[in-house]
Design a protein around this motif. Structure first.
Motif, PDB file in Angstrom:
ATOM      1  N   LYS A   1       0.819  -1.220   0.000  1.00  0.00           N
ATOM      2  CA  LYS A   1       0.000   0.000   0.000  1.00  0.00           C
ATOM      3  C   LYS A   1       0.851   1.268   0.000  1.00  0.00           C
ATOM      4  O   LYS A   1       0.536   2.219  -0.716  1.00  0.00           O
ATOM      5  N   LYS A   2       1.913   1.297   0.788  1.00  0.00           N
ATOM      6  CA  LYS A   2       2.753   2.502   0.865  1.00  0.00           C
ATOM      7  C   LYS A   2       3.428   2.795  -0.466  1.00  0.00           C
ATOM      8  O   LYS A   2       3.523   3.947  -0.879  1.00  0.00           O
ATOM      9  N   GLN A   3       3.875   1.760  -1.138  1.00  0.00           N
ATOM     10  CA  GLN A   3       4.525   1.932  -2.440  1.00  0.00           C
ATOM     11  C   GLN A   3       3.524   2.438  -3.482  1.00  0.00           C
ATOM     12  O   GLN A   3       3.831   3.337  -4.274  1.00  0.00           O
ATOM     13  N   ILE A   4       2.325   1.876  -3.470  1.00  0.00           N
ATOM     14  CA  ILE A   4       1.275   2.323  -4.391  1.00  0.00           C
ATOM     15  C   ILE A   4       0.914   3.772  -4.087  1.00  0.00           C
ATOM     16  O   ILE A   4       0.813   4.607  -4.999  1.00  0.00           O
ATOM     17  N   LYS A   5       0.751   4.104  -2.808  1.00  0.00           N
ATOM     18  CA  LYS A   5       0.416   5.469  -2.399  1.00  0.00           C
ATOM     19  C   LYS A   5       1.481   6.454  -2.884  1.00  0.00           C
ATOM     20  O   LYS A   5       1.149   7.498  -3.457  1.00  0.00           O
ATOM     21  N   GLN A   6       2.737   6.150  -2.664  1.00  0.00           N
ATOM     22  CA  GLN A   6       3.808   7.051  -3.067  1.00  0.00           C
ATOM     23  C   GLN A   6       3.811   7.275  -4.581  1.00  0.00           C
ATOM     24  O   GLN A   6       3.994   8.396  -5.048  1.00  0.00           O
ATOM     25  N   ASN A   7       3.586   6.218  -5.332  1.00  0.00           N
ATOM     26  CA  ASN A   7       3.547   6.363  -6.787  1.00  0.00           C
ATOM     27  C   ASN A   7       2.360   7.220  -7.231  1.00  0.00           C
ATOM     28  O   ASN A   7       2.484   8.046  -8.133  1.00  0.00           O
ATOM     29  N   LEU A   8       1.218   7.062  -6.562  1.00  0.00           N
ATOM     30  CA  LEU A   8       0.040   7.857  -6.905  1.00  0.00           C
ATOM     31  C   LEU A   8       0.251   9.328  -6.554  1.00  0.00           C
ATOM     32  O   LEU A   8      -0.186  10.221  -7.302  1.00  0.00           O
ATOM     33  N   ILE A   9       0.912   9.602  -5.441  1.00  0.00           N
ATOM     34  CA  ILE A   9       1.224  10.988  -5.064  1.00  0.00           C
ATOM     35  C   ILE A   9       2.007  11.656  -6.190  1.00  0.00           C
ATOM     36  O   ILE A   9       1.724  12.794  -6.577  1.00  0.00           O
ATOM     37  N   GLU A  10       2.960  10.929  -6.747  1.00  0.00           N
ATOM     38  CA  GLU A  10       3.768  11.479  -7.837  1.00  0.00           C
ATOM     39  C   GLU A  10       2.966  11.609  -9.132  1.00  0.00           C
ATOM     40  O   GLU A  10       3.025  12.639  -9.807  1.00  0.00           O
ATOM     41  N   LEU A  11       2.216  10.580  -9.488  1.00  0.00           N
ATOM     42  CA  LEU A  11       1.446  10.608 -10.737  1.00  0.00           C
ATOM     43  C   LEU A  11       0.374  11.696 -10.740  1.00  0.00           C
ATOM     44  O   LEU A  11       0.119  12.333 -11.762  1.00  0.00           O
ATOM     45  N   LEU A  12      -0.258  11.893  -9.574  1.00  0.00           N
ATOM     46  CA  LEU A  12      -1.384  12.820  -9.472  1.00  0.00           C
ATOM     47  C   LEU A  12      -0.969  14.221  -9.045  1.00  0.00           C
ATOM     48  O   LEU A  12      -1.787  15.137  -9.069  1.00  0.00           O
ATOM     49  N   ASN A  13       0.283  14.367  -8.606  1.00  0.00           N
ATOM     50  CA  ASN A  13       0.761  15.640  -8.059  1.00  0.00           C
ATOM     51  C   ASN A  13      -0.159  16.105  -6.934  1.00  0.00           C
ATOM     52  O   ASN A  13      -0.615  17.250  -6.898  1.00  0.00           O
ATOM     53  N   CYS A  14      -0.457  15.177  -6.035  1.00  0.00           N
ATOM     54  CA  CYS A  14      -1.368  15.430  -4.912  1.00  0.00           C
ATOM     55  C   CYS A  14      -0.860  14.647  -3.707  1.00  0.00           C
ATOM     56  O   CYS A  14      -0.649  13.435  -3.805  1.00  0.00           O
ATOM     57  N   LYS A  15      -0.668  15.335  -2.597  1.00  0.00           N
ATOM     58  CA  LYS A  15      -0.153  14.665  -1.393  1.00  0.00           C
ATOM     59  C   LYS A  15      -1.246  14.003  -0.564  1.00  0.00           C
ATOM     60  O   LYS A  15      -0.972  13.184   0.285  1.00  0.00           O
ATOM     61  N   LYS A  16      -2.487  14.361  -0.804  1.00  0.00           N
ATOM     62  CA  LYS A  16      -3.610  13.823  -0.034  1.00  0.00           C
ATOM     63  C   LYS A  16      -4.176  12.590  -0.733  1.00  0.00           C
ATOM     64  O   LYS A  16      -5.208  12.634  -1.400  1.00  0.00           O
ATOM     65  N   VAL A  17      -3.457  11.479  -0.589  1.00  0.00           N
ATOM     66  CA  VAL A  17      -3.845  10.212  -1.207  1.00  0.00           C
ATOM     67  C   VAL A  17      -3.945   9.161  -0.114  1.00  0.00           C
ATOM     68  O   VAL A  17      -3.022   9.018   0.700  1.00  0.00           O
ATOM     69  N   ASN A  18      -5.039   8.438  -0.089  1.00  0.00           N
ATOM     70  CA  ASN A  18      -5.209   7.356   0.872  1.00  0.00           C
ATOM     71  C   ASN A  18      -5.482   6.060   0.115  1.00  0.00           C
ATOM     72  O   ASN A  18      -6.335   6.019  -0.774  1.00  0.00           O
ATOM     73  N   VAL A  19      -4.716   5.022   0.445  1.00  0.00           N
ATOM     74  CA  VAL A  19      -4.867   3.712  -0.194  1.00  0.00           C
ATOM     75  C   VAL A  19      -5.239   2.698   0.883  1.00  0.00           C
ATOM     76  O   VAL A  19      -4.504   2.519   1.854  1.00  0.00           O
ATOM     77  N   LYS A  20      -6.382   2.060   0.689  1.00  0.00           N
ATOM     78  CA  LYS A  20      -6.829   1.018   1.609  1.00  0.00           C
ATOM     79  C   LYS A  20      -6.905  -0.303   0.851  1.00  0.00           C
ATOM     80  O   LYS A  20      -7.060  -0.301  -0.363  1.00  0.00           O
ATOM     81  N   ALA A  21      -6.804  -1.379   1.576  1.00  0.00           N
ATOM     82  CA  ALA A  21      -6.945  -2.705   0.965  1.00  0.00           C
ATOM     83  C   ALA A  21      -7.838  -3.547   1.857  1.00  0.00           C
ATOM     84  O   ALA A  21      -7.804  -3.437   3.082  1.00  0.00           O
ATOM     85  N   THR A  22      -8.630  -4.382   1.211  1.00  0.00           N
ATOM     86  CA  THR A  22      -9.487  -5.296   1.947  1.00  0.00           C
ATOM     87  C   THR A  22      -9.630  -6.573   1.131  1.00  0.00           C
ATOM     88  O   THR A  22      -9.178  -6.651  -0.008  1.00  0.00           O
TER      89      THR A  22
END
Length: 150
Positions: free
Chosen positions: A110-131
């Motif tokens: 999750k942390k790796q996916i979140k970090q990549n999304l922060i970069e791709l989206l240019n947005c620091k407010k990203v939350n990734v959950k898994a279930t």
């Protein structure tokens, strides 16, 4: 003005030893393969649809047909970049997403996916959950919500 969009994507998983799946633009070694016309990145597909929802832009299937040979094995980051351009000058304020999967354990990814999304989206407010589905399932699903400021 704030606008919100919601997106969902789902694909089937098949057993394939020493394979790779792509989630949120991150390549992950797995014993499963996502069945899809493109690279099958449910996270980027779901986010792209949520972004299109913010701007009343339809859905990604209208722009990237799964029957078009040029979209075969398409890198989903290209889909996301296309959708981000639709925002024009609007900025993404917040992203919240949930990946649901029984066969691939995402706890440590999750942390790796979140970090990549922060970069791709240019947005620091990203939350990734898994279930998990809590039952046998050969699916992988992602639900996304995006808030933009236009």
């Amino acid at each position: 003005m704030y606008l919100i969009g919601q997106g969902v994507d789902q694909h089937k998983l098949v057993k394939k030893t020493n394979s790779t799946v792509v989630l949120g633009g991150v390549r992950i070694k797995s014993d499963y393969k996502i069945v899809a016309h493109s690279d099958g990145d449910v996270v980027l597909h779901s986010l792209s649809n949520a972004i299109l929802g913010c701007v009343q832009g339809g859905d990604i299937g209208e722009y990237f047909k799964d029957t078009d040979p040029k979209n075969k094995n398409l890198d989903s980051s290209k889909i996301l970049k296309f959708c981000l351009k639709k925002l024009n000058k609007a900025k993404i304020v917040n992203v919240d997403l949930t990946i649901q999967c029984e066969n691939i354990i995402l706890k440590d990814l999750k942390k790796q996916i979140k970090q990549n999304l922060i970069e791709l989206l240019n947005c620091k407010k990203v939350n990734v959950k898994a279930t998990r589905f809590e039952q046998k399932s050969d699916l992988i699903t992602c639900h996304s919500i995006v808030l933009i400021n236009k």
